[in-house]
Design an enzyme around this catalytic site. Structure first.
Site, PDB file in Angstrom:
ATOM      1  N   ASN A 121       0.784  -1.241   0.000  1.00  0.00           N
ATOM      2  CA  ASN A 121       0.000   0.000   0.000  1.00  0.00           C
ATOM      3  C   ASN A 121       0.811   1.284   0.000  1.00  0.00           C
ATOM      4  O   ASN A 121       0.369   2.293  -0.522  1.00  0.00           O
ATOM      5  CB  ASN A 121      -0.929  -0.004   1.222  1.00  0.00           C
ATOM      6  N   GLU A 162      -8.764   4.248   0.675  1.00  0.00           N
ATOM      7  CA  GLU A 162      -7.890   3.653  -0.342  1.00  0.00           C
ATOM      8  C   GLU A 162      -6.897   4.639  -0.942  1.00  0.00           C
ATOM      9  O   GLU A 162      -5.795   4.245  -1.344  1.00  0.00           O
ATOM     10  CB  GLU A 162      -8.740   3.052  -1.479  1.00  0.00           C
ATOM     11  N   ARG A 204       1.799 -12.705   3.902  1.00  0.00           N
ATOM     12  CA  ARG A 204       0.851 -11.965   4.742  1.00  0.00           C
ATOM     13  C   ARG A 204       0.787 -10.572   4.132  1.00  0.00           C
ATOM     14  O   ARG A 204       1.813  -9.911   3.961  1.00  0.00           O
ATOM     15  CB  ARG A 204       1.353 -11.907   6.191  1.00  0.00           C
ATOM     16  N   ASP A 206      -0.140  -6.805   4.199  1.00  0.00           N
ATOM     17  CA  ASP A 206      -0.379  -5.683   5.099  1.00  0.00           C
ATOM     18  C   ASP A 206      -1.428  -4.732   4.506  1.00  0.00           C
ATOM     19  O   ASP A 206      -1.550  -4.618   3.283  1.00  0.00           O
ATOM     20  CB  ASP A 206       0.962  -4.936   5.259  1.00  0.00           C
ATOM     21  N   GLU A 230      -4.387  -8.661   6.072  1.00  0.00           N
ATOM     22  CA  GLU A 230      -4.799  -7.820   7.186  1.00  0.00           C
ATOM     23  C   GLU A 230      -5.847  -6.818   6.713  1.00  0.00           C
ATOM     24  O   GLU A 230      -5.531  -5.878   5.983  1.00  0.00           O
ATOM     25  CB  GLU A 230      -3.595  -7.068   7.772  1.00  0.00           C
TER      26      GLU A 230
END
Ligand code: ABC
Ligand code: CA
Length: 509
Positions: A121, A162, A204, A206, A230
């Site tokens: 992100n 977002e 995983r 994030d 997550e």
């Protein structure tokens, strides 16, 4: 994207900087409040694989591996690994490329998996509205690779979530423009390279809710390994669609909050948790692939909610203290309360291992750590001396063995949804045959064993079957009508399985 290889796994989460040092020291100081690198490395993790595997975990989730911003910010250093700088480079604080590869091949030769944390992100910067990217950000070198600066201010506005930025004025997290084809192509290529270069088994993801949902199918296809994502939100109606439509396997945050509330004090009703289990069944496409957890690096450890000043008997303790002046009596009260805490802690940790989903256990739970909010929950494990004879170490070992025995004896164990019901006001019955568990929040003070009846409809045990409890290693005989009459001793959970299916459970040490 084959999920079947992960279903039978049990994951141990480490904060790479805090798990083990290369030199095997158990005395090197590490101040959690200082938020600085304490020296943990990939090499250190490799040297402690017996410790992890000995507890029954077969997958290790490590911190993000890419290079991070250097120096000391208003929020300390990037020891946690979430402040990406150049994602084409490794974080040299954790070791060299050869060390990471060596760790992964050591895991693989034991039949264990590596799960790597990835941050898609954002990157990090100590500037915000005046942020200018530069060549130090590696691939993300032009301003168009980022969304224009704005802080996330409204969590009810998904576009804001977002396309605006996480972080704060000390450390901003410049938000990557994941609407840009250049950025999307970079990431899909990056993840497929990372996975194949390091032979990664699972990732995983994030901050997954901070990227448009339709970004994920392409990304996860390129990764081509299992993911856990997550999506930090307690609402199953919000999180569920990411599994239904966006190829992600979310952590079970919806169950997390009710679990904490069900076990952080004695006598709480299980209604909130049972109701949540029903919602999860309808809001997710497959609850058996969710990531179950009690602790992680972002929330106060469960043990913290039940600390001496915590909310177990919040009024009784001071009142008794005032009345009972004799030191010996005070010590007795403290001991009873400490005992009650331990039982609630055991019950809370049991939940994610005996219910639907893949369990994720945060390092230090076995060592009795009880740090509160970030950064206090990221204690250096080496200071515990890696004790393999503690109660909790043995407890996790038996829970993992019970789960594995259930999976080994029934091919549908991992894929069949559980049923939960209340067995009494302080006991929750979890039926996930061949594993049948009773979780309790009555606490240890009610030390007399109370007889409860597990009906045959919940277990499918037949008359005369001997069952074994993974927690106590005691055995019990099923009654002539197929029901089991069983007591709760000292508020401990019961995790039961047909004794003929127990595998290595409760065998010597
Ligand atoms: C630093 C300091 C901290 C300080 C913080 C503000 O800044 O160290 O002491 O408190 C990394 C580091 C952190 C660091 C941060 C920021 O970066 O690990 O130490 O904190 O610099 C992920 C990771 C996390 C990581 C990052 C950043 C993201 O797991 O370890 O942090 O890469 C949001 C995100 C979530 C993110 C989290 C930190 O922020 O969504 O992905 N975690 C609401 C929102 C959530 C929000 C959460 C916390 O608040 O909905 O989106 O998470 O701000 C439930 C509700 C939820 C609600 C919760 C609190 O309550 O249903 O919606 O969550 O009931
Ligand atoms: Ca974003």
């Amino acid at each position: 994207l084959d999920a079947s290889s992960m279903r039978a796994r049990s994951v141990y989460q480490v904060v790479t900087d805090r798990f083990a040092l290369s030199n095997d020291s158990t005395t090197t100081a590490c101040s959690t409040s200082a938020r600085q690198y304490c020296g943990g490395t990939w090499k250190g993790i490799q040297s402690k694989l017996d410790y992890i595997q000995g507890m029954g975990f077969d997958t290790v989730w490590i911190s993000p591996v890419v290079s991070n911003i250097g120096g000391t910010t208003g929020e300390g250093q990037s020891y946690h690994g979430y402040w990406s700088l150049d994602v084409s480079q490794l974080n040299s604080n954790f070791g060299a490329e050869a060390d990471l590869k060596s760790l992964i091949s050591a895991l693989h030769s034991r039949g264990m998996y590596i799960m790597v944390d990835v941050v898609i992100n954002h990157v990090a910067a100590t500037s915000n509205s005046d942020f200018q990217t530069s060549s130090s950000y590696g691939p993300f070198s032009v301003q168009d690779d980022f969304h224009p600066f704005c802080w996330i201010t409204d969590y009810s506005n998904q576009t804001n979530v977002e396309q605006c930025w996480l972080g704060d004025t000390s450390v901003a997290l410049p938000d990557l423009n994941t609407e840009s084809t250049t950025v999307v192509n970079y990431w899909t290529n990056w993840i497929s390279q990372l996975v194949s270069n390091y032979t990664i088994d699972a990732i995983r993801i994030d901050t997954a809710k901070h990227i448009r949902a339709d970004f994920w199918p392409g990304f996860t296809a390129a990764a081509n390994v299992f993911n856990v994502a997550e999506i930090l939100d307690g609402d199953p109606a919000y999180v569920g669609p990411y599994q239904k439509n966006a190829t992600l396997n979310p952590f079970n945050y919806p169950a997390y909050y009710p679990i904490i509330r069900a076990f952080n004090q004695t006598g709480t009703s299980f209604t909130e948790l049972s109701t949540m289990v029903s919602s999860i069944k309808s809001d997710f496409s497959d609850p058996t692939l969710l990531g179950g957890f009690t602790n992680n690096a972002d929330n106060p450890r469960f043990e913290n909610y039940t600390s001496d000043s915590g909310n177990i008997c919040p009024r009784a303790h001071p009142r008794l203290a005032a009345r009972l002046r004799l030191a010996a009596r005070l010590r007795l009260v403290a001991r009873i309360l400490a005992h009650a805490r331990t039982q609630l802690i055991m019950n809370a940790h049991t939940y994610s291992i005996v219910t639907d989903g893949i369990p994720y256990v945060y390092y230090g739970s076995e060592a009795g750590f009880k740090g509160g909010n970030d950064p206090d929950n990221r204690e250096a494990l080496w200071l515990s001396g890696y004790n393999t004879s503690s109660t909790m170490y043995g407890f996790f070992k038996r829970l993992n063995a019970a789960r594995q025995a259930a999976g080994n004896s029934s091919s549908s164990f991992y894929t069949t949804q559980m049923n939960v019901s209340s067995l009494s006001t302080t006991e929750l019955l979890i039926s996930k045959p061949p594993l049948i568990s009773v979780l309790s929040n009555r606490g240890a003070s009610s030390s007399t064993s109370t007889n409860l009846t597990i009906p045959s409809s919940a277990s499918s045990w037949s008359s005369g079957t001997t069952v074994i409890d993974a927690v106590s290693c005691n055995t019990f005989a099923v009654g002539s009508d197929g029901s089991l009459s069983i007591g709760i001793t000292n508020g401990q959970p019961r995790v039961l399985i047909d004794n003929s299916k127990k595998g290595s459970l409760c065998s010597a040490s």
